[in-house]
Design a protein around this motif. Structure first.
Motif: not given
Ligand SMILES: [Mg+2]
Ligand SMILES: Nc1ncnc2c1ncn2[C@@H]1O[C@H](COP(=O)(O)OP(=O)(O)OP(=O)(O)O)[C@@H](O)[C@H]1O
Length: 706
Positions: A52-54, A120-123
């Motif tokens: 997801k983040s990548r 917005i990463d990691t919510c």
């Molecule tokens: Mg992540």
């Protein structure tokens, strides 16, 4: 070190540290969605380690030129405190509101109609705070798009949820050649980083395909397996992994549920680490965001980990893809991937060592803050500003540790007070005040530590234009300092009362208080903050009383001290105050040179308020030079940015008087409607553009000079 710059306007994307594989269709779909004006929020969901983040970061880089006001990245992974979500996002956007207004007002006002993509990463752990903020932001900012990543969706009506599946595994598409399969490509790419001559051929591809299937196409699991090639063959990896998985899934060779696949892959990686590597992995989990080698050495060494081994162990963890390494201009920094950090954290808890390591982490950052404070008024000021900013996440973690751990609250005061230069000089006054208030509430008994925190918070209040708060805190500081016998704090409290009086326009009181503070300082004590700012402020008060010669003399002495010490930040205030004195005595050219110099120095720091004061001075100079259009634009730029960053001119009648006079003069020269047109031009400018406008000496044809 990179050219220091206080703020950026084009975005703040982290680097992509490894190659990106596959996901072609997904990237196209996501880009189309984000470019569609109807889209407001896209949330990437999926299991841990799926990418997801990548993927969000890849999109961010691809879209960088599509959003004229930048693509911005806010990482919430290590944030625990829901109350800090707004602040973290504002700070990622480079907004440093110094006023005491509500942060969401500032944020929405800043975003306004800018064309921005905010990631917005990691919510998932802060869903409520994130959804309410996103709702407000999107409601008020028509050209903002948000791309969020979260293990769970936000449940907002306009949200478009895009589930990130694992990478395609061999067999998903029977027509696909194994060589073009995404999972296999990722495995191969990471394998080559470990064994440069690794080749995928007819002999190996079957085992690689089976391995990728076993790992369910989860990128993190594939990466962890690939690094094993350093010691094992693909077939060996497959056999060992298969054994381990069948153990976990009760001897059946059926696949594990997906979340267990990753956990099993991580567990396997963990087992294959040396005991000392495992220990380091666990201890490194206390860092927030990235960290430097020295910090790891200090925090993690001792008790079975000799300091001299840390460097090699870090290299091994980088080789095993447990740690990411980033060569920044200011040195190498390391970071644990989030899922792996959580794993390490659990391990540290099992070892019952969390508190000790967190304390060491706090000690390291406390020492760093204290070193920064001691070195602040010296030749390496810009370095310390940059360094402290780089460590902001770790400093926040250390502050939170102190505030949430019984018996540590007093250290919170030390840590927060040492960082006064970040709060006052580098644009983080709101954050400083928030934390200091909490720390003071947790330490109600008078003490030297409390006294320092009280004068620091008074200084911050003055910066925010809250003179009432400034006086209240300084008076409390003074009375508690007398109780505990802290004469240095009494002097600083006097200085802070003088600052507040000058902002209130009470020139007599300000002269007296600042005079006393300066007099008592002569015997020693702090030069900054203390003597030097007091001199600058007193000179300004003298200028306001038409005693410009005396003011200039004081400033010249102060400038000499700054030059001797290599002090830059205060020097910029000296130039600014000099320009005020010179302007008052009609020496416009000298005033312009000094104001310019003051502003130029501000570019090195994130000193928003100082920058705005210099812009104000330059507007007054432009009026004196009868450059009314230029002055009107500067007025506009200054007003637009004050609205975003603080209370205009501190709400001080003292400063407002001169401003009003300038506006009147301008209107007299060019008329109301022309003034309004130029004012509006300036009003649109960001702080950086306004600075460029102000520093434009007219020799180069710029967009604003006519
Ligand atoms: Mg992540
Ligand atoms: N398409 C890809 N190409 C190359 N590497 C990838 C890809 N997708 C993910 N990765 C790598 O896999 C690892 C895990 O990815 P990432 O951190 O993005 O997962 P995540 O879904 O955000 O996990 P978490 O839920 O723990 O935050 C990272 O090292 C990342 O670089």
């Amino acid at each position: 070190m990179a050219t220091p710059s206080g703020w950026r306007r084009d975005g703040n994307l982290p680097n992509e540290l490894t190659s990106f594989v596959g996901r072609t269709k997904l990237l196209i779909t996501l880009r189309q969605r984000l470019q569609n004006p109807e889209t407001r929020l896209v949330t990437l969901t999926g299991v841990g380690g799926v990418g997801k983040s990548r993927t969000a970061l890849r999109i961010a880089h691809l879209e960088q030129n599509q959003f004229k006001d930048g693509v911005w990245f806010a990482d919430l992974a290590r944030l625990q405190d829901a109350g800090m979500v707004r602040h973290t996002i504002a700070s990622a956007l480079g907004i440093a509101d110094q006023s005491s207004r509500s942060e969401s007002d500032t944020l929405t006002e800043w975003v306004g109609d800018r064309h921005i993509l905010l990631i917005i990463d990691t919510c998932e752990h802060l869903l409520e705070a994130c959804t309410s903020l996103i709702d407000v932001l999107l409601d008020r900012a028509p050209n903002l798009r948000i791309l969020a990543t979260s293990r769970q969706s936000m449940q907002l009506p306009y949200e478009q949820v895009v589930n990130i599946p694992p990478l395609a595994v061999p067999g998903d598409d029977p027509a696909e050649s194994l060589f073009s399969n995404e999972s296999i490509q990722l495995f191969t790419a990471r394998a080559r980083a470990v064994v440069p001559d690794f080749v995928l051929d007819e002999k190996t591809i079957g085992s690689v395909a089976e391995l990728c299937q076993r790992l369910d196409g989860i990128p993190l699991a594939i990466e962890l397996a690939a690094v094993r090639l350093r010691a094992l063959s693909v077939v060996q990896i497959l056999t060992l992994l298969a054994d381990r998985f069948s153990l976990l899934s009760g001897a059946s060779r059926t696949a594990l549920p997906r979340h267990q696949t990753l956990r099993a892959a991580i567990g396997w990686s963990h087992e294959l680490c040396e005991p000392s590597e495992r220990l380091l992995w666990a201890r490194l989990s206390v860092f927030a965001g990235d960290f430097e080698l020295d910090a790891a050495r200090y925090v993690c060494s001792g008790d079975n980990l000799p300091a001299e081994d840390i460097m090699d162990l870090i290299s091994s963890l980088v080789e095993k893809s447990i740690l990411l390494s980033d060569g920044t201009p200011s040195g190498h920094r390391y970071r644990l991937i989030d899922t792996l950090r959580k794993y390490g954290e659990e391990w540290l808890e099992k070892l019952e060592d969390t508190d000790r390591i967190q304390k060491r982490h706090r000690d390291y950052y406390l020492q760093l803050a204290e070193r920064g404070e001691q070195a602040w008024s010296g030749p390496r000021q810009v370095y310390w500003f940059m360094r402290t900013r780089l460590e902001q996440n770790n400093l926040r973690a250390a502050i939170n540790y102190c505030l949430s751990t019984p018996g540590e609250a007093k250290t919170a005061l030390d840590l927060l007070s040492s960082l006064w230069f970040m709060w006052v000089a580098c644009g983080f006054s709101r954050e400083g005040k928030l934390y200091l208030e909490r720390a003071l509430a947790a330490n109600p008994k008078p003490s030297k530590e409390r006294c320092k925190a009280l004068w620091v918070i008074s200084y911050i209040c003055s910066h925010q234009g809250d003179t009432h708060g400034a006086i209240q805190h300084a008076e409390r500081c003074s009375s508690e300092a007398m109780q505990v016998g802290d004469s240095a704090a009494v002097i600083l409290a006097t200085k802070m009362l003088g600052t507040a009086a000058s902002l209130q326009g009470d020139l007599r009181k300000a002269t007296a208080l600042l005079g006393v503070a300066i007099e008592f300082h002569r015997g020693g004590g702090e030069l900054n903050p203390g003597l030097l700012p007091a001199i600058v402020e007193l000179s300004f008060v003298l200028t306001a009383q038409n005693e410009t010669a005396e003011a200039e003399q004081l400033l010249q002495d102060c400038l000499n001290v700054c030059l001797q010490r290599g002090e830059l930040w205060l020097r910029s205030y000296v130039y600014w105050a000099m320009s005020e004195a010179q302007l008052k005595s009609g020496r416009i050219t000298e005033a312009a040179t000094n104001a310019r110099e003051g502003l130029r120095i501000k570019l090195h720091f994130h000193d928003v308020i100082g920058t705005l004061m210099c812009l104000e001075a330059m507007a007054r100079i432009a009026v004196a030079e009868e450059q009314a259009m230029h002055a009107a634009r500067l007025h506009g730029a200054s007003e637009g940015n004050w609205r975003l960053f603080g209370l205009p001119l501190f709400g001080s009648p003292f400063f407002e008087e001169g401003h009003k006079q300038g506006v009147k003069e301008c209107k007299r020269m060019i008329g109301d409607s022309a003034y309004q047109i130029h004012f509006q031009e300036g009003f649109q400018l960001s702080l950086e553009e306004a600075t460029t406008l102000a520093l434009d000496d007219g020799t180069t044809p710029g967009p604003f000079r006519k």
